[in-house]
Design an enzyme around this catalytic site. Structure first.
Site, short mmCIF file in Angstrom:
data_model
loop_
_atom_site.label_atom_id
_atom_site.label_comp_id
_atom_site.label_asym_id
_atom_site.label_seq_id
_atom_site.Cartn_x
_atom_site.Cartn_y
_atom_site.Cartn_z
N GLU A 59 55.39 43.72 43.99
CA GLU A 59 54.82 42.55 43.91
C GLU A 59 53.91 42.48 45.01
O GLU A 59 53.85 43.35 45.99
CB GLU A 59 55.69 41.26 44.14
CG GLU A 59 56.34 41.20 45.43
CD GLU A 59 57.14 40.05 45.76
OE1 GLU A 59 57.12 39.01 45.13
OE2 GLU A 59 57.94 39.91 46.62
N ARG A 75 49.70 36.48 51.82
CA ARG A 75 49.86 35.70 52.82
C ARG A 75 50.14 36.44 54.00
O ARG A 75 50.51 37.95 53.85
CB ARG A 75 50.88 34.62 52.83
CG ARG A 75 52.38 35.29 52.33
CD ARG A 75 53.56 34.61 52.67
NE ARG A 75 54.47 35.22 51.76
CZ ARG A 75 55.43 36.31 52.02
NH1 ARG A 75 55.27 36.84 53.24
NH2 ARG A 75 56.44 36.43 51.44
P1 ADP Z 1 61.54 38.84 46.63
O1 ADP Z 1 60.32 38.49 46.15
O2 ADP Z 1 62.56 37.88 46.01
O3 ADP Z 1 61.66 39.22 47.93
P2 ADP Z 1 61.30 41.62 45.75
O4 ADP Z 1 60.76 41.81 44.13
O5 ADP Z 1 60.32 41.72 46.77
O6 ADP Z 1 62.04 40.11 45.64
O7 ADP Z 1 62.37 42.52 46.01
C1 ADP Z 1 63.24 42.34 46.96
C2 ADP Z 1 64.08 43.49 47.37
O8 ADP Z 1 64.81 43.75 46.21
C3 ADP Z 1 63.15 44.75 47.54
O9 ADP Z 1 62.95 44.84 48.82
C4 ADP Z 1 64.19 45.89 47.04
O10 ADP Z 1 65.28 46.26 48.21
C5 ADP Z 1 65.04 45.24 46.22
N1 ADP Z 1 64.47 45.63 44.70
C6 ADP Z 1 63.67 44.94 43.79
N2 ADP Z 1 63.38 45.38 42.74
C7 ADP Z 1 64.17 46.60 42.87
C8 ADP Z 1 64.30 47.61 41.64
N3 ADP Z 1 63.86 47.71 40.50
N4 ADP Z 1 65.37 48.46 41.89
C9 ADP Z 1 66.18 48.43 43.10
N5 ADP Z 1 66.01 47.48 44.23
C10 ADP Z 1 65.08 46.69 43.98
#
Ligand code: ADP
Length: 660
Positions: free
Chosen positions: A293, A297
């Protein structure tokens, strides 16, 4: 450049922005809620405007009040910080419509990338690799479950509006899908008012590596290298670093190229972060990272980038928002040394990182660390401030920079062990344990490292006799002389019981410690400890241990661990005994979201009893021991800190007696 800006935020980030604005000669306006009337950011700003009650919905999320405050104070621009309204495109539109400048990207850029599902579709089109998964509009359970099966388990359900790990559930098996989906939806609905989700492949041995990008209104985009944020608990970052361990020039080039491509695809202007998830099961590989993502910001962890690139990203934000071009071109941005940031939270690591509240009666950050290293503290609180249940319980960010990773790690450990916080449960001991963890030190990090090593990272050895004795000495003086920071500076209180043993009762957790403290003629203290210590210790306490005295408590610091002893008031004991037996209390204020058991049910240790929603997260309250439920809170009830949630039937009672 602007002459005056308003900061639509609170805490450390508001203070951080104010600091840079001041060095640039830009005046600042703070906004604050009831709970923050006396907070540091209000004190630091040139002006401050009250915008409402403590809950964020009545203050920091009230875009209308914030815009009115900017207009009435003559601010020309609004800096949103992170969280709150920082990624809300409607707010950006309202700011612009009011004739003000939003210090951040355009509403259009935020909309294009704000929802995880749309962002992924867009990135696919722009040729940026994305995690395999389903990011469509349709949301029927049957469809989502069949997509999950197609993708292949384990999968990750994510709120499309998600952030901060909220509304996210890892699912191992099809049988668990529907329950996980309900949980993710409930949490997403509560946190973002949007319960739509996407489902994606759960990446094996995942590392979280993100690239800092920066764009200006003239169409230039640069990157400022990567940060590794793989050290996470509950999907939230705890220690971040730059650069990423194990990074090679080839992989760095592939990732930063993709990041710049992503930012250009949405005409990005301002500070942004492209988050990638990396499959590190075979080390870093140029074809094993995927766009996760974009955060439109400034990130919480931006200081590590500032440290390794010698930049001030808030200054860049102000310059770019006022129409200037980027301060540096890509070739002028060099990477030097290594930086870590540790997030110091009010939370109980041993209890599943449960957020804590409290008053920070004692707060001391390190001023000196090993030579050659730099330490930087970003905080929004001072000693005496409260960590309230209304906002994020982060107390400070401790940032270190040194010539290489090893030196930076040493500096991190040293800085943490010189940090002293008392009045709330904090995670410093956990952070120090993580900074010393073998895998973490060798750079073998992935997002499940903390979970895997949770036990060793969160266990704190019980206080030694020496520690308890130090607390007893401090406590013995508590009633005799006015409290001072250093009980050893004045021994006046001892004059009248010279050579007389004084009985001091302490409590460490649930354990009672009975001690006898006496001052010997040679000026040394003698402390006799009862069980569990059973020893007579004679300590030369003139070499004062690190101690904090606060109402009803003594905290003894040893390294990064603060051992807090309660000094019970004998009069309060009867009360305490009457209320505490066989019951489970709310660890913080919140909403009883879901009750899974009823009166008369026999439960086993560890069985989930109810879900408490607090601080926008769901917390499962589990049975601390086997027992029978005598009473349980009602679903939908709003509870305060300490409210009895569950009462167990006393063991000797007949369970049938309460089922009626
Ligand atoms: P948020 O916006 O809620 O922080 P993210 O999409 O940035 O969510 O994901 C947060 C964390 O979750 C990541 O840093 C990673 O550790 C874990 N994560 C996200 N997507 C995956 C995935 N497809 N497989 C494994 N871990 C994931």
């Amino acid at each position: 450049m602007f002459t005056k800006i308003l900061i639509a935020n609170r805490g450390e980030i508001a203070c951080r922005v104010i600091r840079t604005a001041r060095t640039m000669g830009v005046r600042t306006v703070a906004v604050y809620s009831d709970a923050d009337a006396k907070s540091l950011h209000v004190e630091m700003a040139d002006e401050a405007v009250h915008i409402g009650a403590s809950p964020v919905g009545e203050s920091y999320l009230r875009g209308d009040k914030i815009i009115a405050a900017a207009l009435s104070t003559g601010a020309e621009a609004i800096h949103p910080g992170y969280g709150f309204l920082s990624e809300n495109p409607d707010f950006v539109d309202q700011v612009t419509a009011a004739g003000l400048i939003f210090i951040g990207p355009s509403a259009g850029s935020i909309r294009a990338i704000g929802l995880k599902d749309a962002a992924k579709r867009l990135m696919e089109k722009a040729g940026v690799p994305v995690v395999p998964g389903y990011h469509g509009e349709a949301q029927e359970i049957v469809l989502l479950a069949s997509k999950a099966r197609e993708i292949g388990y384990p999968v990750l359900i994510k709120a499309r509006a998600g952030g901060g790990g909220k509304g996210m559930r890892r699912v191992e098996h099809p049988d668990e899908f529907s329950e996980a989906l309900s949980g993710a939806r409930r949490e997403a609905k509560a946190a973002f008012g949007d319960d739509r989700v996407l489902v994606e492949k759960y990446v094996d041995k995942p590392r979280h590596i993100e690239v800092q990008v920066f764009g200006d209104s003239l169409g230039n985009v640069v990157h400022l290298y990567e940060r590794d944020c793989s050290a996470q608990r509950r999907h939230q970052k705890v220690i971040e670093e730059a650069p990423a361990p194990g990074m090679t020039p080839a992989i760095r080039k592939a990732m930063t190229d993709a990041a710049v491509k992503a930012a250009k695809a949405i005409n990005y202007s301002g500070a942004g972060t492209i988050e990638f998830i990396v499959d590190a099961s075979q080390g870093l590989k140029a074809d094993r990272f995927w766009f996760m993502e974009m955060n439109t910001r400034l990130q919480v962890e931006h200081p590590v980038t500032e440290m390794v690139t010698s930049t001030d990203l808030v200054e860049w934000q102000l310059r770019v928002a006022s129409g200037e071009k980027l301060p540096k071109t890509q070739s002028e941005i060099a990477l030097t040394g290594h930086a870590f940031e540790a997030r110091i939270y009010a939370e109980d690591a041993a209890k599943g990182f449960l957020p804590a509240t409290g008053t920070l009666h004692h707060l001391k950050f390190p001023d000196a660390i090993p030579e050659g290293a730099t330490v930087r503290i970003e905080t929004g609180v001072r000693a005496g401030d409260a960590i309230s249940p209304y906002y994020d319980p982060m107390i400070a960010k401790l940032v270190v920079h040194a010539k290489d990773r090893q030196a930076a790690l040493e500096a991190l450990g040293a800085a943490l062990s010189r940090t002293e916080i008392a009045g709330s449960t904090v995670n410093t001991a956990f952070l120090a344990a993580l900074a010393a963890d073998r895998d973490f030190c060798s750079g073998d990090v992935d997002t499940s490292l903390i979970g895997r090593h949770q036990e060793t990272l969160t266990i704190v050895p019980p206080p030694t006799g020496e520690t308890a004795a130090a607390a007893a000495v401090a406590a013995s003086g508590a009633g005799a002389s006015p409290p001072s920071d250093d009980p050893w500076s004045s021994l006046a209180g001892y004059a009248h019981f010279h050579n007389v043993a004084r009985r001091i009762r302490l409590k460490f957790g649930d354990d009672d410690i009975v001690t006898k403290v006496s001052l010997r003629p040679d000026g040394r203290f003698q402390v006799a400890l009862d069980a569990p210590y059973d020893s007579t210790n004679s300590h030369d306490f003139r070499a004062a241990p690190r101690i904090a005295r606060w109402p009803g408590h003594i905290t003894v610091f040893e390294g990064a661990v603060g051992y807090t002893f309660a000094v019970p008031d004998p009069l309060a004991r009867a009360d305490e005994a009457a209320a505490g037996v066989g019951s489970l209390r709310a660890p913080m204020p919140g909403l009883v979201k879901l009750v899974r058991v009823k009166r008369g049910d026999a439960v086993i240790k560890g069985q989930p009893l109810l879900i408490l929603e607090a601080m926008k997260m769901e917390h499962t309250i589990a049975a601390p021991h086997d027992g029978v439920i005598a009473e349980i809170a009602t679903e939908g009830a709003q509870v305060t800190d300490g409210t009895v949630l569950v009462r167990f039937v006393e063991e000797h009672n007949d369970p049938s007696a309460v089922a009626s």
